[in-house]
Design a protein around this motif. Structure first.
Motif, PDB file in Angstrom:
ATOM      1  N   ILE A  16       0.841  -1.203   0.000  1.00  0.00           N
ATOM      2  CA  ILE A  16       0.000   0.000   0.000  1.00  0.00           C
ATOM      3  C   ILE A  16       0.871   1.247   0.000  1.00  0.00           C
ATOM      4  CG2 ILE A  16      -1.705   1.324   1.310  1.00  0.00           C
ATOM      5  CD1 ILE A  16      -2.752  -1.398   2.377  1.00  0.00           C
ATOM      6  N   MET A  17       1.888   1.252   0.834  1.00  0.00           N
ATOM      7  CA  MET A  17       2.773   2.410   0.913  1.00  0.00           C
ATOM      8  C   MET A  17       3.494   2.670  -0.405  1.00  0.00           C
ATOM      9  SD  MET A  17       2.653   4.009   3.738  1.00  0.00           S
ATOM     10  CE  MET A  17       1.872   3.756   5.329  1.00  0.00           C
ATOM     11  N   LYS A  18       3.965   1.611  -1.016  1.00  0.00           N
ATOM     12  CA  LYS A  18       4.700   1.773  -2.273  1.00  0.00           C
ATOM     13  C   LYS A  18       3.812   2.380  -3.353  1.00  0.00           C
ATOM     14  CE  LYS A  18       7.698  -0.760  -5.469  1.00  0.00           C
ATOM     15  NZ  LYS A  18       8.323  -2.070  -5.784  1.00  0.00           N
ATOM     16  N   SER A 300       8.076   4.800  11.922  1.00  0.00           N
ATOM     17  CA  SER A 300       7.058   5.655  11.310  1.00  0.00           C
ATOM     18  C   SER A 300       6.232   4.896  10.275  1.00  0.00           C
ATOM     19  CB  SER A 300       7.724   6.867  10.659  1.00  0.00           C
ATOM     20  OG  SER A 300       8.576   6.467   9.611  1.00  0.00           O
ATOM     21  N   ASP A 301       5.350   5.619   9.582  1.00  0.00           N
ATOM     22  CA  ASP A 301       4.381   5.005   8.676  1.00  0.00           C
ATOM     23  C   ASP A 301       4.886   4.869   7.240  1.00  0.00           C
ATOM     24  OD1 ASP A 301       4.354   7.639   7.925  1.00  0.00           O
ATOM     25  OD2 ASP A 301       2.242   7.999   8.369  1.00  0.00           O
ATOM     26  N   VAL A 302       6.190   4.977   7.038  1.00  0.00           N
ATOM     27  CA  VAL A 302       6.810   4.701   5.741  1.00  0.00           C
ATOM     28  C   VAL A 302       7.984   3.755   5.992  1.00  0.00           C
ATOM     29  CG1 VAL A 302       6.143   6.846   4.570  1.00  0.00           C
ATOM     30  CG2 VAL A 302       8.212   6.796   5.960  1.00  0.00           C
ATOM     31  N   PRO A 303       8.432   3.018   4.975  1.00  0.00           N
ATOM     32  CA  PRO A 303       9.500   2.037   5.208  1.00  0.00           C
ATOM     33  C   PRO A 303      10.788   2.631   5.760  1.00  0.00           C
ATOM     34  CG  PRO A 303       8.415   1.604   3.118  1.00  0.00           C
ATOM     35  CD  PRO A 303       7.876   2.909   3.604  1.00  0.00           C
ATOM     36  N   ARG A 304      11.169   3.804   5.273  1.00  0.00           N
ATOM     37  CA  ARG A 304      12.352   4.487   5.773  1.00  0.00           C
ATOM     38  C   ARG A 304      12.009   5.938   6.075  1.00  0.00           C
ATOM     39  NH1 ARG A 304      16.614   1.522   7.774  1.00  0.00           N
ATOM     40  NH2 ARG A 304      17.260  -0.110   6.315  1.00  0.00           N
ATOM     41  N   ASN A 305      12.137   6.309   7.329  1.00  0.00           N
ATOM     42  CA  ASN A 305      11.834   7.665   7.766  1.00  0.00           C
ATOM     43  C   ASN A 305      12.929   8.611   7.286  1.00  0.00           C
ATOM     44  OD1 ASN A 305      11.104   9.968   9.154  1.00  0.00           O
ATOM     45  ND2 ASN A 305      11.057   9.008  11.164  1.00  0.00           N
TER      46      ASN A 305
END
Length: 474
Positions: A16-18, A300-305
């Motif tokens: 979903i993030m990607k 955080s809510d992404v793979p890499r902050n």
């Protein structure tokens, strides 16, 4: 139709993030724990001139740098002869929605428009929601703000409720939730079902947007005093404010300026706890996550902050809620500026720090925020009292107790700060890695040297110390 259960959605979070953030984070992963941070920032951001141009299109930035002459005079009156640094304030409350968060939102929303998204979604209980809503309207995009708002009793802080109304006034749809893990689940679910852009606080776009703030500080400081500032104090919660400001300072040539993070001391409170959620008295930038985000940024809510506070932080100071309330009134009474109070956190530390510095040194407090009915100290102290918090007058160092008592100083001489040991933070960072069962390889030590702003030899010393401690605990 895809499975909408909590377990299924959380299992799809990377996918979903990607799809919704416009960054393929896998491209930047290296061997071991490392990733190519600088390449991530370079590939996904804009040059500083482009950032400023994008922000100028929607009225963001070019906020004034104001010398607080009366407060500086007061500081000198209680300092030893020849001491009392000059204090300047970057008045970010003059941005469109009233805080520096407009800088973050401006680049994120512009990127969403550029990539062809029809709308954006942000998960925040703070000023960022209003900033994203405001910038979305300027770019003719739809906006949803997912807001952690209430405890299990249905009680919401006056400041958070005010921000919800602000988001709605800008035309955003606001989804209000109770505190708990459902926030991230619902955020992911909405991203997947709408196909909107993820305007996360922690993407490279959001961090790049704040670089203009640091860059402007250098320009304006040189205009006003003919040189770079000696110290810049930045409020620190998730790390984006400090990271972006520091990167902007460096890009403007102020690589010798010391960057100091400042948070409110909320030790003992767990901000993801239903019980503790309403036992703090203001929220913006001071949710109690300052230390956790510093030592585990990729929570955080992404793979890499993209917010990596320890890469840029020279010192870390804590102040109390009562001191911030006191300084909020001081700023209004002495300088005619009604701001905050959360945005006055760094100013509080600056007043204490200035007493220790010679008169020829300069401190820039890098943000203010707007004020409103829900942000006023009177509303927040009333809310605190209604939640069982004792309000007293006295020395905060002796009397303050997060979640139990707010001590408001009786005199400006009682304004102080507590220093956080930076090596303790670095040890905690390393310990978090070891908790994940990580075995460090040679290249990881180079990465950690950059992450923790120390030489490789120092990294190896700390790793050995932490390893010995972990072994002794077994």
């Amino acid at each position: 139709m895809k499975d909408r259960s909590y377990e299924a959605v959380m299992a799809r979070r990377k996918e979903i993030m990607k799809a919704t953030v416009g960054v393929d984070y896998d491209r930047y992963e290296l061997d071991g724990i490392a990733f190519d941070y600088e390449r991530l920032m370079k590939d996904t951001s804009h040059p500083i001139a482009s950032i400023r141009r994008i922000q100028s299109e929607t009225g963001v930035g070019n906020t004034p740098l104001i010398e607080l002459k009366n407060i500086t005079r007061l500081v000198r009156s209680m300092s030893k002869s020849g001491y009392g640094a000059r204090i300047f304030l970057k008045d970010e409350a003059t941005n469109p929605s009233g805080s520096f968060k407009d800088r973050r939102a401006s680049i994120s929303v512009s990127r969403a428009k550029e990539l062809g998204y029809k709308g954006v979604i942000a998960a925040t209980s703070g000023n960022y929601g209003a900033a994203v809503a405001s910038q979305s309207m300027k770019r003719a995009l739809k906006c949803i703000v997912v807001q952690e708002c209430y405890d299990s009793r249905g009680k919401g802080q006056p400041e958070i409720l005010e921000k919800a109304r602000a988001c709605e006034a800008y035309g955003a749809e606001v989804a209000q939730l109770t505190v708990g893990p459902e926030l991230f689940y619902y955020f992911l679910l909405l991203l997947e079902e709408t196909g909107y852009f993820n305007a996360s606080l922690y993407t490279p776009y959001a961090i790049a947007g704040i670089e203009s703030l640091g860059y402007e500080i250098v320009e304006q400081s040189n205009t006003l005093i003919g040189r770079n500032p000696d110290f810049v104090l930045a409020t620190h919660a998730g790390g984006g404010n400090l990271t972006g400001t520091a990167r902007g300072l460096i890009k403007a040539g102020a690589d010798q300026t010391k960057v100091i993070g400042v948070s409110v001391d909320l030790s003992g409170l767990h901000m993801a706890s239903n019980r503790d959620f309403n036992r703090k008295s203001f929220t913006t930038g001071h949710t109690g996550f300052g230390i956790p985000f510093a030592v585990l940024p990729d929570r955080s809510d992404v793979p890499r902050n993209a917010a990596r506070a320890l890469r840029y932080m020279d010192r870390y100071l804590l102040v109390t809620q009562g001191e911030v309330f006191y300084v909020t009134e001081m700023l209004a009474r002495l300088e005619g500026l009604q701001r905050g109070p959360a945005g006055n956190t760094s100013l509080t530390a600056a007043i204490a720090l200035a007493r220790e510095l010679p008169e020829d040194k300069t401190i820039v407090v890098q943000e203010t925020e707007y004020t409103g009915a829900g942000k006023l100290p009177s509303a927040q102290l009333t809310f605190a009292r209604d939640n069982g918090i004792e309000i007293v007058r006295g020395d905060p160092i002796k009397m303050d107790s997060p979640g139990k008592r707010i001590a408001i100083p009786e005199s400006y001489s009682q304004i102080a700060y507590k220093e956080v040991n930076m090596d303790d933070l670095r040890r905690s960072y390393i310990k978090q890695l070891m908790k994940q069962g990580v075995t460090l390889i040679d290249s990881d030590f180079e990465f950690l040297s950059e992450e923790l702003k120390i030489p490789v030899t120092k990294v190896r010393e700390l790793v050995k110390e932490v390893s010995d401690d972990v072994d002794s605990e077994k």
